[in-house]
Design a protein around this motif. Structure first.
Motif, PDB file in Angstrom:
ATOM      1  N   ILE A   5      51.287  74.789  -6.780  1.00 14.61           N
ATOM      2  CA  ILE A   5      52.632  74.302  -6.437  1.00 14.61           C
ATOM      3  C   ILE A   5      52.897  72.852  -6.879  1.00 14.61           C
ATOM      4  O   ILE A   5      53.981  72.635  -7.427  1.00 14.61           O
ATOM      5  CB  ILE A   5      52.900  74.556  -4.958  1.00 14.61           C
ATOM      6  N   PRO A   6      52.129  71.867  -6.816  1.00  9.33           N
ATOM      7  CA  PRO A   6      50.959  71.591  -5.971  1.00  9.33           C
ATOM      8  C   PRO A   6      51.347  70.976  -4.619  1.00  9.33           C
ATOM      9  O   PRO A   6      52.430  70.421  -4.474  1.00  9.33           O
ATOM     10  CB  PRO A   6      50.161  70.601  -6.804  1.00  9.33           C
ATOM     11  N   TYR A  11      48.555  69.938   2.009  1.00  8.77           N
ATOM     12  CA  TYR A  11      47.974  71.168   2.549  1.00  8.77           C
ATOM     13  C   TYR A  11      46.486  71.251   2.203  1.00  8.77           C
ATOM     14  O   TYR A  11      45.667  71.622   3.049  1.00  8.77           O
ATOM     15  CB  TYR A  11      48.712  72.393   2.009  1.00  8.77           C
ATOM     16  N   LEU A  12      46.155  70.905   0.976  1.00  8.25           N
ATOM     17  CA  LEU A  12      44.748  70.960   0.560  1.00  8.25           C
ATOM     18  C   LEU A  12      43.887  70.033   1.414  1.00  8.25           C
ATOM     19  O   LEU A  12      42.795  70.407   1.842  1.00  8.25           O
ATOM     20  CB  LEU A  12      44.626  70.627  -0.923  1.00  8.25           C
ATOM     21  N   MET A  13      44.387  68.841   1.685  1.00 10.40           N
ATOM     22  CA  MET A  13      43.629  67.904   2.517  1.00 10.40           C
ATOM     23  C   MET A  13      43.556  68.410   3.956  1.00 10.40           C
ATOM     24  O   MET A  13      42.495  68.376   4.582  1.00 10.40           O
ATOM     25  CB  MET A  13      44.270  66.517   2.467  1.00 10.40           C
ATOM     26  N   TRP A  43      44.997  67.031  -9.321  1.00  6.08           N
ATOM     27  CA  TRP A  43      44.256  68.166  -9.880  1.00  6.08           C
ATOM     28  C   TRP A  43      45.184  69.377 -10.025  1.00  6.08           C
ATOM     29  O   TRP A  43      45.121  70.113 -10.991  1.00  6.08           O
ATOM     30  CB  TRP A  43      43.053  68.485  -9.001  1.00  6.08           C
ATOM     31  N   GLY A  44      46.066  69.546  -9.066  1.00  4.82           N
ATOM     32  CA  GLY A  44      47.055  70.614  -9.158  1.00  4.82           C
ATOM     33  C   GLY A  44      48.065  70.364 -10.254  1.00  4.82           C
ATOM     34  O   GLY A  44      48.432  71.276 -10.995  1.00  4.82           O
ATOM     35  N   GLU A  45      48.502  69.121 -10.386  1.00  3.95           N
ATOM     36  CA  GLU A  45      49.552  68.778 -11.356  1.00  3.95           C
ATOM     37  C   GLU A  45      49.087  68.831 -12.805  1.00  3.95           C
ATOM     38  O   GLU A  45      49.837  69.251 -13.679  1.00  3.95           O
ATOM     39  CB  GLU A  45      50.102  67.381 -11.060  1.00  3.95           C
TER      40      GLU A  45
END
Length: 127
Positions: A41-42, A46-48, A67-69
């Protein structure tokens, strides 16, 4: 839209309720899928927030977001569920240099206060 986690469900009926905190992932696999979707999505927050609190010192929201971007996330494949708290998966993506990549990992999760958290992962070699 279809959910990025490759569940063949709509995002609104799959990972979105976890991302918006309407509910928590009920299994380690559901959390794994929602974390993959959060990379696409990033959603670094949420990941944290789904990383085990004791392990958060090893990451930052910013690096998870980045990392998502910088990567184009293509596909998630759940390979195996060896135990209730382990998920073996393959994540396919294109890196910032336009190279196809495969991230193969055996992840460990922990349930704490009725919520699942990502603890750690062991990279697996596909050679």
């Amino acid at each position: 839209m279809n959910c990025p986690c490759c569940s063949n469900k709509l995002y609104a009926e799959c990972c979105e309720p976890y991302h918006t905190k309407e509910k928590y992932a009920p299994t380690a696999e559901a959390l794994m899928r929602s974390r993959f979707s959060a990379f696409t999505i990033p959603n670094g927050n949420y990941l944290m927030n789904t990383t085990l609190p004791a392990k958060r010192k090893f990451h930052t929201k910013e690096e998870l977001q980045e990392w998502g971007e910088i990567n184009q996330w293509i596909k998630l494949e759940i390979v195996n569920l060896p135990t209730i708290n382990q998920v073996e998966f393959k994540a396919y993506y294109i890196d910032q240099d336009q190279n196809e990549q495969l991230h193969h990992e055996l992840s460990v999760f922990q349930k704490m206060n009725d919520r699942w958290y990502y603890v750690s992962g062991e990279f697996l070699n596909d050679n």
